[in-house]
Design an enzyme around this catalytic site. Structure first.
Site, short mmCIF file in Angstrom:
data_model
loop_
_atom_site.label_atom_id
_atom_site.label_comp_id
_atom_site.label_asym_id
_atom_site.label_seq_id
_atom_site.Cartn_x
_atom_site.Cartn_y
_atom_site.Cartn_z
N LYS A 144 -21.15 50.08 34.35
CA LYS A 144 -22.00 51.28 34.31
C LYS A 144 -23.13 51.17 35.33
O LYS A 144 -23.46 52.13 36.01
CB LYS A 144 -22.56 51.46 32.89
CG LYS A 144 -21.52 52.07 31.95
CD LYS A 144 -21.87 51.93 30.49
CE LYS A 144 -20.68 52.40 29.66
NZ LYS A 144 -20.73 52.00 28.26
N ASP A 153 -24.53 59.51 25.39
CA ASP A 153 -23.22 59.22 24.77
C ASP A 153 -22.77 60.39 23.88
O ASP A 153 -21.61 60.45 23.48
CB ASP A 153 -23.31 57.95 23.91
CG ASP A 153 -22.66 56.75 24.57
OD1 ASP A 153 -21.85 56.95 25.49
OD2 ASP A 153 -22.98 55.62 24.17
N GLN A 170 -24.91 50.09 23.82
CA GLN A 170 -23.49 49.73 23.87
C GLN A 170 -22.98 49.36 22.48
O GLN A 170 -23.57 48.50 21.80
CB GLN A 170 -23.30 48.56 24.85
CG GLN A 170 -21.88 48.17 25.10
CD GLN A 170 -21.08 49.23 25.86
OE1 GLN A 170 -21.57 49.83 26.82
NE2 GLN A 170 -19.86 49.48 25.42
#
Ligand code: NDP
Length: 294
Positions: free
Chosen positions: A59, A126, A103
């Site tokens: 990322k 997200d 994460q």
């Protein structure tokens, strides 16, 4: 006739180029102004899970490629919930941070739902915050989970119509199956969502114009599941005995029946990180337009 390959590599590259161009324009607008913030993404990793570490590194690399500032926070695996929440509060307030991603999975002593809910919905790139989930299911503007949005963007940018089609999704997880079902419904597909308790799964799948596999079982979807000419989207990421990445779809067999298919690797996986960049830019624009900067 073998299926057309829907290349995540090509489509991602096109989207990234567009994002890069938009960020270059913002850099020009900033000029010498120290108060003009550029898009920034904060990525939090708790613990040292090797798979997650690779995702986080990847990322950061893509942030660099498109020009998004990235801020990495690697916390000890025994970090307390209070400390993690403290960091999230700080990032929620940080004017240089427009997207926050924690994460997953988190170590078992941390409650994922509480952690996700602590991220400001405006910075929830997200799309996992309950507010964004609710807005998505109401068909309202919101930040949409990256993998499902990546699937829809792949269809649209390949010129595949969605409205009126029967979309069958195998898998009902909160990060793929359910949000994808909501998204496809918002795109006017007729949606069937299936799972491990579904009866007559093959028969249902054979009715699909668009079949999405998000199961986590290598080669699960064989030719028996696919109607002639159907579009098949393979979300699965599995490791075979030689540690190679494989999808949920038996590609060699299904590509002889389907009209179009996404490969693994080189399909949905690449789209997910690209959409994360797109979501960060969207979050930035939303925040800036509220503050009347843009
Ligand atoms: P989950 O394990 O959370 O969900 C799997 C789903 O598949 C469940 O709903 C489960 O049903 C269903 N399922 C399992 N076995 C069967 C079966 N025999 N018949 C029908 N349905 C079945 O996985 P995720 O949604 O998180 O991920 C799915 C796959 O996608 C994984 O391979 C993952 O690695 C990959 N993935 C890829 C991403 C990308 O960027 N390309 C991003 C995220 C995930 P039930 O609910 O009844 O248990």
């Amino acid at each position: 006739m073998p299926a057309t390959i829907i290349s995540g590599k090509e489509i991602s590259a096109r989207i990234r180029e567009r994002i890069k161009g938009e960020i270059e324009e913002l850099v020009r607008m900033k000029g010498e102004n120290p108060d003009f913030a550029l898009p920034g993404l904060a990525v939090i990793l708790v613990g040292d899970d090797p798979g997650s570490s690779i995702y986080v590194r990847n990322k950061r690399k893509i942030c660099e490629e498109v020009g998004i500032r990235s801020f990495g926070y690697i916390l000890e695996k025994d970090t307390s919930e209070a400390d993690l929440m403290g960091l999230i509060d700080q990032l929620n307030e940080d004017k240089n941070v427009h997207g926050i991603l924690c994460q997953l999975p988190l170590p078992p002593h941390l409650d994922e739902f509480s952690v996700i809910s602590a991220i400001s919905p405006e910075k929830d790139v997200d799309g996992f915050h309950p507010i964004n989930k609710g807005l998505l299911s109401m068909g309202k503007n919101c930040l949409i989970p990256c993998t499902p949005l990546g699937c829809v963007e792949m269809l649209k940018l390949s010129g595949i119509g969605i409205a009126g089609k029967h979309c069958v999704i195998i898998g009902r997880s909160n990060i793929v199956g359910k949000p994808l079902a909501a998204l496809m419904l918002n795109e006017n597909a007729t949606v069937t969502i299936t799972h491990s308790k579904t009866r007559d799964l093959q028969e249902i799948c054979r009715q699909a114009d668009i079949l999405v596999a998000a199961i986590g079982k290598q080669g699960f979807v064989t030719g028996e599941y696919v109607k002639d000419g159907a579009v098949v989207i393979d979300v699965g990421i599995n490791r075979d005995t030689e540690n190679k990445v494989r999808g949920d779809v038996l590609f060699e067999e299904v590509s002889e029946i389907a009209g179009a298919i996404t490969p693994v690797p080189g399909g949905v996986g690449l789209m997910t990180t690209t959409i994360l960049m797109q979501n960060t830019l969207q979050a930035y624009r939303n925040i800036m337009s509220k503050e009347a900067v843009l």
